[in-house]
Structures are given as structure tokens and as C-alpha cells.
Design an enzyme around this catalytic site. Structure first.
Site, short mmCIF file in Angstrom:
data_model
loop_
_atom_site.label_atom_id
_atom_site.label_comp_id
_atom_site.label_asym_id
_atom_site.label_seq_id
_atom_site.Cartn_x
_atom_site.Cartn_y
_atom_site.Cartn_z
N TYR A 45 63.21 25.75 56.62
CA TYR A 45 64.23 24.74 56.39
C TYR A 45 64.00 24.06 55.05
CZ TYR A 45 66.63 20.29 56.50
OH TYR A 45 67.40 19.21 56.15
N GLY A 69 70.07 19.59 56.02
CA GLY A 69 70.81 18.88 57.04
C GLY A 69 71.73 19.80 57.82
N HIS A 129 71.91 13.96 45.09
CA HIS A 129 71.62 12.67 45.69
C HIS A 129 71.59 11.53 44.66
CE1 HIS A 129 70.94 13.02 49.97
NE2 HIS A 129 70.42 14.22 49.77
N ASN A 169 62.45 13.23 51.32
CA ASN A 169 62.73 13.13 52.75
C ASN A 169 61.62 12.33 53.44
OD1 ASN A 169 64.00 13.54 55.15
ND2 ASN A 169 63.37 15.67 55.40
N ARG A 224 55.98 -32.06 64.40
CA ARG A 224 55.17 -31.89 65.59
C ARG A 224 55.05 -30.42 66.00
NH1 ARG A 224 57.31 -34.03 71.19
NH2 ARG A 224 58.66 -35.19 69.76
#
Length: 530
Positions: free
Chosen positions: A66, A73, A96, A208, A293
Site C-alpha cells: 500500500y 486511500g 497535498h 501519514n 477561595r
């Protein structure tokens, strides 16, 4: 921060590849306090080479891998001829290249590089030693990718922003170098650096993963730690200024509610206030308002959460978080989803709520300081003007309005980003983390809270001055006051305070408060993690 090399090379290099890194290690590299180096260990180098060699063998055998011999994807069923496998990483980085929005600052971009280096140097990503050496070179030469902040859904990792790292490695896009943004190719030419050709899978290995969100998480963790420590010190100053009751932080009282971080904040307040139980028994006002407080109960939530926040962030930092992983020992290709940034998303969604609550706490403390109906005799709006000048001066009135605005905006950003998963990429990425958006939200909340803290630094010091209590401060509070007075002097006649506030915020953002108050910060941190 200074974009030059400063004196970082006088420090011992941080070795990346064998031992796990801490948040503080990332900060040291991000802020140019340490250079980096790869191990000389022969076994480690053999393991890195074994992963790359295994990929080469699979390519020779026409193995289906892959992202190496397939598309990415939803396109994983598209076969890529072996002869094109060397072009695929470059194509991945290029398509990208659609990031938008503000650029990551240099410190954050440096943190991105060291986070990615840490992951790849674990040896389960199938990358070459040459790629790791190039990341080291970029950090040590301070040639830092210009990375747009927007465009990641946090799975498959930070693909779009990390494409800007991959692009710089091959000599494309832009970098911060020599104090300005320049074309990468020109900087490489000027420094006689050859662009690197990415091997099969190296583009995917770079992109990735979760390096952007993790880098941002490391920095926001440290900045929020400063916020928690400063808020504790400011609470002490404000209690003194408002003539409050220090018995609210009594040790016996807090022993009855055993949250360690909350107890640590109360203990720190007792030290800052030189608290002795017998000295407080006759305090005229039994109970202060909640913002004084209950300060340990608000700040203590961050304190008690610091352990799991650190665990989430450092586990992600020291993980192999790309896909697929390449097992150099068992010689297997392992397909999974380690690019998913769910732990960082949860950490940052939670951190921003805790920090915004601290902003809200300080906002309420300032409201007491400036309101003559609540400040126990201090001047209206903390003005130090006298006699005939008094009607003309309004002191911290506008600062209080601004703090209210910054706090409201911080609170608005606390909606969890991780619940807004969007199915994308042809429904392959059908459940995503939104971790980078959560980290960006956290950064904005921390930035706004630092502005609140800066304003409170000025107002609290002014109030202590008006109360006539400056000389009675404990040694740590005197040191804190001196730190504030590097950029702020008491306001007698009204003047713009923007420059004072900007200078203080810049020192917070550059982690200068952590440096100035290292012992106090570490002491509180140690108590938090009991």
C-alpha cells in the site's frame, strides 16, 4: 522567538532514535536550546537499513505494498507499476500542497520536525538513514519548512501540513532561513545542500502521521503549565491586595479532599503567602468570594490532569504512527490505523477547557480588584492618581473590559473538536480524529489566557502597591513582582498599556516564565504527579 541559531550548539545534542523523548526534549529543540543527533549505535543503524532493504526486496518481487505500488486511500486498488514507484512519493507531496490559514510559527514547525524524526527513527517506517539525516540537517541548520496550519482532519494523520515537510526535503516550496521566508531551492543552493530524492514509501512515512498535532500538544502543555503556575502566584498576590483570608488554603482543610494536584496548589499558595494557621485565626472576614477561595479547586483540575495529559502526548510522540508499518525484524508489512490522532484530540480538547477555566477564574479576580464595592478599600479601577487628577483617571477600567473579552473568546473555543468527525476521501476516511483542529483550538485558548495572565500581572502588582503591601511579599512573590516589572511600571497617570501587555505575553509565549521560575514550576509539577 529568534530565528537564528542562538547558542544551541553549545548544548549536548539530543539523540533521537534509541531512548524515548519527553515533552521537554521537544521543547528544547523547538526553542533552539539543543541540536539533535542520530545514534552511532550499529544495531540501530542496521535496523533502519533492514527496513529499507526489505522494501527494496518486495519491490523486486513485485509485491503489492500500500502506498508504494498502489494509490493512496480509496485509490488503494489502483496498481502503480514498479517503475513508477519512485515517482509516487513526489506526487503525494505535491497534490497535498493545499494548506491554508496562518503559518505555524518557527518553534512549532521545529517541533513538528523533531516529532516526525522521533517516529521515523523508531525503525518501523521503512525509511532510509539518509532521510533521517536530512531531518537532522534541517533542524541543526535551522532551515525550517513554512507550514500552513489548516487542512488536516487528523487521520490519515496530518497529511496536508506534513506535505510541506516532504516538499522541503525534495527542495520545493518555502522555508524559514536566516530570519526570513525564502524559496527552498535557493536556500539549498546557497548552502550547497542537494535536494533529496524520496524513496518508495518515504513520502507516505513523512506525511501519514500525527507530528503536527503532537508538536502543538507538546508546546501547549508547557505553556499551560506556565499558566497554572502563574495563576497560582497571581491568586496569592490578589489575596494580599484584597486583604483576603489565607486560611482558605489550610493544610488540614485540604487533607479532607485528597486530589493531589489541588492539594499541591493549596500548598504552593501557603508557601507564597507565608501562611501559618495560628496567624489567620482572627481574620475579620470568614469567607472570600469563590474566585479566591476556590482557586486550588480550579487550577487543581489542570494539576491533577497533568499526568494523563503528559502520558497521552508522550506516548504519541514515541510511537510509529504512519501506515503501513514495516517490521524490519519479522519482515512483514503491517496495515493499520496508527495515523489516527484520537489521544491528542482528547488531550487538547480537555486541556483547552481547563485553561479557559483558569482564564475565567482570573477574570473574576480582576473584577474584584477594580470594583470599589468589592475590593476592600482599594481605589476605584486601581487608579493611583491623587487629588485633582483623580476625576480624569480611569486606571484599569478598559483592561478589565479587554480581559472579559479575551476570557469570553477563550470559553467560546472550548467546544470539543473531536466530536466533529467528517467522512472524507470517498468515505475511506469515514471516522477521523480532528486532533489538529483540537490542538489549534488549544493554542488559541492558551494564547488568550496568556493575555489574561499578562493583564492580571499588571493589575495585581498595581493593587499590591496601592495596598502598601509590596515590602511584605514572600521571596518568591518578590521575584515574581520583579519579573513583571521588567515590562510594567505602576500606573499613576493613565497611559496605554498595550506595549506592556504585549511584552509580557511575548515572554510567556517564548516560555521565559518557565525559565525564570523553573524551580517553582518543577516543584508544583512534581507535586501534581505524586
Amino acid at each position: 522567538m529568534n530565528s537564528g541559531t542562538n547558542n544551541m550548539y553549545s548544548a549536548t545534542p539530543l539523540q533521537v532514535g534509541l531512548a524515548a523523548l519527553s515533552i521537554e526534549d521537544v521543547i528544547a529543540v523547538a526553542y533552539q536550546r539543543r541540536p539533535v543527533a542520530l545514534p552511532n549505535d550499529a544495531a540501530w543503524r542496521d535496523m533502519i537499513q533492514a527496513g529499507a532493504d526489505f522494501l527494496d526486496q518486495l519491490l523486486l518481487e513485485d509485491g503489492v505494498i500500500y502506498g508504494v505500488t498502489t494509490g493512496y486511500g480509496d485509490s488503494c486498488l489502483v496498481e502503480v507499476p514498479v517503475e513508477q514507484a519512485y515517482e509516487l512519493p513526489l506526487q503525494l507531496s505535491r497534490f497535498h500542497g493545499c494548506g491554508m490559514g496562518e503559518r505555524l510559527d518557527i518553534a512549532t514547525a521545529r517541533a513538528v520536525l523533531v516529532c516526525r524524526l522521533c517516529s521515523l527513527a523508531r525503525g518501523y517506517s521503512g525509511v532510509s538513514l539518509a532521510l533521517l539525516e536530512r531531518l537532522v540537517c534541517l533542524l541543526n541548520e535551522n532551515i525550517i519548512p513554512v507550514i500552513p496550519a489548516e487542512g488536516s482532519v487528523g487521520a490519515s494523520g496530518d497529511l496536508t501540513p506534513l506535505s510541506y515537510v516532504a516538499a522541503v526535503i525534495v527542495g520545493e516550496r518555502e522555508v524559514y532561513a536566516d530570519g526570513r521566508i525564502q524559496d527552498t531551492a535557493q536556500v539549498y543552493a546557497d548552502k550547497n545542500i542537494a535536494p533529496l530524492t524520496l524513496r518508495p514509501k518515504e513520502g507516505l512515512a513523512l506525511m501519514n502521521g500525527t507530528a503536527v498535532m503532537t508538536a502543538m500538544a507538546c508546546i501547549q502543555y508547557k505553556r499551560s503549565q506556565q499558566v497554572a503556575t502563574a495563576a497560582t502566584m497571581l491568586t496569592a498576590l490578589n489575596l494580599i491586595a484584597l486583604d483576603g483570608n489565607a486560611s482558605h488554603f489550610d493544610e488540614v482543610l485540604f487533607a479532607q479532599k485528597p486530589h493531589p494536584g489541588q492539594q499541591a496548589v493549596a500548598a504552593h499558595l501557603r508557601t507564597l503567602l507565608n501562611y501559618q494557621a495560628q496567624q489567620q485565626a482572627q481574620n475579620a472576614r470568614l469567607q472570600d468570594r469563590y474566585s479566591l477561595r476556590c482557586a486550588p479547586h480550579v487550577i487543581g483540575v489542570w494539576s491533577d490532569s497533568s499526568r494523563w495529559l503528559r502520558q497521552f502526548i508522550e506516548n504519541e510522540l514515541n510511537s510509529s504512527n504512519d501506515n503501513p508499518l514495516i517490521d524490519p525484524i519479522g519482515r512483514r508489512v503491517l496495515h493499520g490505523g496508527h495515523f489516527y490522532g484520537g489521544h491528542i484530540a482528547q488531550a487538547m480538547d480537555s486541556l483547552k477547557i481547563m485553561v479557559a477555566n483558569i482564564a475565567d477564574l482570573l477574570d473574576r479576580q480582576l473584577a474584584q480588584l477594580v470594583d470599589y464595592k468589592m475590593n476592600n478599600g482599594l481605589a476605584r479601577n486601581l487608579t493611583a492618581a491623587q487629588a485633582e487628577r483623580l476625576p480624569l483617571n480611569h486606571g484599569f477600567k478598559a483592561v478589565q473590559i479587554a480581559v472579559s473579552a479575551w476570557t469570553a473568546e477563550a470559553l467560546k473555543h472550548t467546544l470539543a473538536a473531536s466530536i466533529f468527525s467528517r467522512s472524507t476521501e470517498c468515505h475511506n476516511q469515514d471516522k477521523v480524529s480532528m486532533g489538529t483542529i483540537a490542538a489549534r483550538d488549544a493554542q488559541r485558548v492558551v494564547q488568550l489566557t496568556e493575555q489574561v495572565v499578562a493583564a492580571l500581572c499588571c493589575a495585581a502588582l498595581q493593587a499590591v502597591y496601592l495596598r502598601g503591601a509590596s515590602a511584605a511579599l514572600s521571596p518568591t512573590l518578590q521575584q515574581f513582582a520583579a519579573w513583571i516589572q521588567q515590562d510594567f511600571q505602576y500606573v499613576v497617570e493613565d497611559r496605554p498599556l498595550q506595549k506592556d501587555l504585549e511584552a509580557l505575553v511575548a515572554r510567556f509565549a517564548d516560555l521565559q516564565f518557565a525559565a525564570a521560575f523553573e524551580m517553582q514550576t518543577l516543584e508544583l509539577s512534581a507535586c501534581m504527579q505524586m
